[in-house]
Design a protein around this motif. Structure first.
Motif, short mmCIF file in Angstrom:
data_model
loop_
_atom_site.label_atom_id
_atom_site.label_comp_id
_atom_site.label_asym_id
_atom_site.label_seq_id
_atom_site.Cartn_x
_atom_site.Cartn_y
_atom_site.Cartn_z
N PHE A 176 16.32 2.57 47.44
CA PHE A 176 16.32 3.80 46.65
C PHE A 176 17.15 4.82 47.42
O PHE A 176 16.75 5.28 48.49
CB PHE A 176 14.89 4.30 46.46
N ASN A 177 18.32 5.15 46.87
CA ASN A 177 19.26 6.03 47.55
C ASN A 177 19.44 7.32 46.75
O ASN A 177 19.61 7.30 45.53
CB ASN A 177 20.61 5.31 47.69
N HIS A 178 19.39 8.43 47.45
CA HIS A 178 19.75 9.72 46.87
C HIS A 178 20.46 10.52 47.95
O HIS A 178 19.90 10.74 49.04
CB HIS A 178 18.53 10.48 46.36
N ASN A 179 21.66 10.95 47.68
CA ASN A 179 22.46 11.63 48.70
C ASN A 179 22.16 13.12 48.76
O ASN A 179 22.18 13.82 47.75
CB ASN A 179 23.95 11.44 48.42
N LEU A 180 21.91 13.61 49.99
CA LEU A 180 21.81 15.05 50.19
C LEU A 180 23.19 15.71 50.15
O LEU A 180 23.31 16.90 49.87
CB LEU A 180 21.15 15.35 51.54
N GLU A 181 24.22 14.95 50.45
CA GLU A 181 25.64 15.32 50.35
C GLU A 181 26.13 16.29 51.43
O GLU A 181 27.19 16.08 52.01
CB GLU A 181 25.98 15.91 48.97
N CYS A 182 25.42 17.38 51.68
CA CYS A 182 25.90 18.36 52.66
C CYS A 182 24.72 19.11 53.25
O CYS A 182 23.57 18.95 52.81
CB CYS A 182 26.89 19.33 52.01
N VAL A 183 24.99 19.92 54.24
CA VAL A 183 23.91 20.71 54.87
C VAL A 183 23.48 21.81 53.90
O VAL A 183 24.25 22.25 53.05
CB VAL A 183 24.39 21.30 56.21
N TYR A 187 25.08 24.35 50.05
CA TYR A 187 24.71 23.98 48.68
C TYR A 187 25.24 24.96 47.62
O TYR A 187 25.73 24.53 46.57
CB TYR A 187 23.19 23.84 48.56
N PRO A 188 25.18 26.27 47.82
CA PRO A 188 25.67 27.17 46.76
C PRO A 188 27.12 26.95 46.37
O PRO A 188 27.48 27.16 45.21
CB PRO A 188 25.46 28.56 47.37
N SER A 189 27.96 26.51 47.31
CA SER A 189 29.37 26.30 46.98
C SER A 189 29.71 24.85 46.70
O SER A 189 30.67 24.56 45.98
CB SER A 189 30.26 26.81 48.13
N VAL A 190 28.94 23.90 47.23
CA VAL A 190 29.25 22.48 47.08
C VAL A 190 28.42 21.83 45.97
O VAL A 190 28.94 21.08 45.14
CB VAL A 190 29.02 21.73 48.42
N ARG A 191 27.12 22.12 45.94
CA ARG A 191 26.21 21.54 44.94
C ARG A 191 25.43 22.66 44.26
O ARG A 191 24.20 22.74 44.37
CB ARG A 191 25.23 20.57 45.59
N PRO A 192 26.08 23.55 43.54
CA PRO A 192 25.39 24.72 42.99
C PRO A 192 24.28 24.39 42.01
O PRO A 192 23.35 25.19 41.83
CB PRO A 192 26.52 25.52 42.31
#
Length: 319
Positions: A176-183, A187-192
């Protein structure tokens, strides 16, 4: 069947100002396509009207993977309901779910002869369960037709979907994989559209719900994070019981996507890998070209071996 007419990409990103695209260093290598096996893989996917993250996310490893008949299936369409600034997948209003897609995924897995398959999806915030039931149906279909194949799912965060994610875990994937992607600071600019602690909670709850499952998460670097921030994210992952961490270099898909801060050197990646091993992950992949599903089958074998070794009692010397 899916219509393969080319669609315009990233209309929601067109208004973003162009960002400087840095020249790739010599250690970043995009694998070439063109082998007979690459063509065979592409044809099998086309015959089964399937999308892959390899194509939609412009993965630099596609040539190598498809030449080995490996492909990461992307279910629930090729259009995401979110517009993350790092991602090359198109954003917009997705089509309705295809009830026959799980069966076609299972057929493609059989045709490709996959011993380990990775199944991912776009974000489907438009669905009441975020697509969890469709994930579960796909897992069951692949398992029924390919009982010897191990299954890894790379899932969205199921934000505001309650316990819908339980359907995926209860369908019995091996990973079961889920990526946090970044610190979290980025998040507000990369994964808003995402929330760091929601993603972390999902990994923790999946492990608690089914402790025997392998959990996995990934990070991109080169976005402006610090080594101390990476260390803290690793600590958070370990508290959540994550078994396997992947860390790879962010590559800016187009000038309209999130600006790359810098390219980390292979020596820096080795330092990150050493740090992760020191945190106690069962498996670590940290290289410039690492991606979540790159060499996933080999990585799964390493996970199994590491768990088995950790479970072995230490030899006790005779008195």
């Amino acid at each position: 069947m899916k219509d393969f007419v080319e669609k315009p990409r990233h209309p929601e990103k067109a208004h973003r100002p162009a960002q400087e695209t840095l020249r790739k260093p010599k250690w970043i290598r995009v694998s070439r396509a063109g082998s007979a096996e690459f063509g065979a893989t592409r044809q099998i996917l086309k015959d089964n009207a399937l999308s892959t993250v390899c194509e939609e996310a412009a993965c630099p490893n596609r040539g190598e993977c498809w030449s080995q008949r490996h492909a990461t299936m992307m279910i629930m369409g090729d259009t995401c309901t979110r517009g993350c600034s790092f991602c090359n997948v198109a954003t917009g209003r997705p089509d309705a779910l295809d009830a026959f897609e799980p069966g076609r995924v299972a057929q493609a897995v059989a045709k490709l002869g996959l011993r380990h398959v990775v199944i991912t999806s776009v974000d489907r915030d438009d669905l009441a369960d975020g697509g969890a039931a469709h994930f579960a149906q796909t897992i069951r279909a692949v398992r029924h037709q390919n009982p010897a194949t191990t299954i890894e799912v790379l899932v969205p965060d199921f934000l505001h979907k309650g316990t819908a994610w339980q359907q995926v875990v209860e369908a019995g994937p091996d990973v079961f994989n889920h990526n946090l992607e970044c610190v979290p600071r980025l998040y507000p600019s990369v994964r808003p559209g995402a929330r760091y602690y929601q993603s972390l909670r999902l990994l923790d709850e999946a492990k608690c719900h089914r402790p025997e499952i392998f959990t996995k998460s990934g990070l991109m670097v080169g976005l402006g994070e610090t080594l101390e921030e990476l260390r803290q994210v690793m600590d958070d992952m370990r508290v959540a019981g994550v078994d396997f961490i992947t860390v790879g270099q962010y590559l800016q898909p187009t000038p309209q996507h999130h600006k790359i801060d810098r390219f980390l050197t292979p020596d820096e990646f080795q330092r990150i890998a050493d740090m992760a091993h020191g945190k106690g992950f069962l498996a670590v992949s940290a290289t410039p070209m690492t991606r979540s599903s790159f060499h996933a089958g080999d990585d799964f074998a390493r996970l199994q071996a590491s768990r088995k070794a950790a479970a072995q009692p230490e030899d006790t010397p005779h008195a």
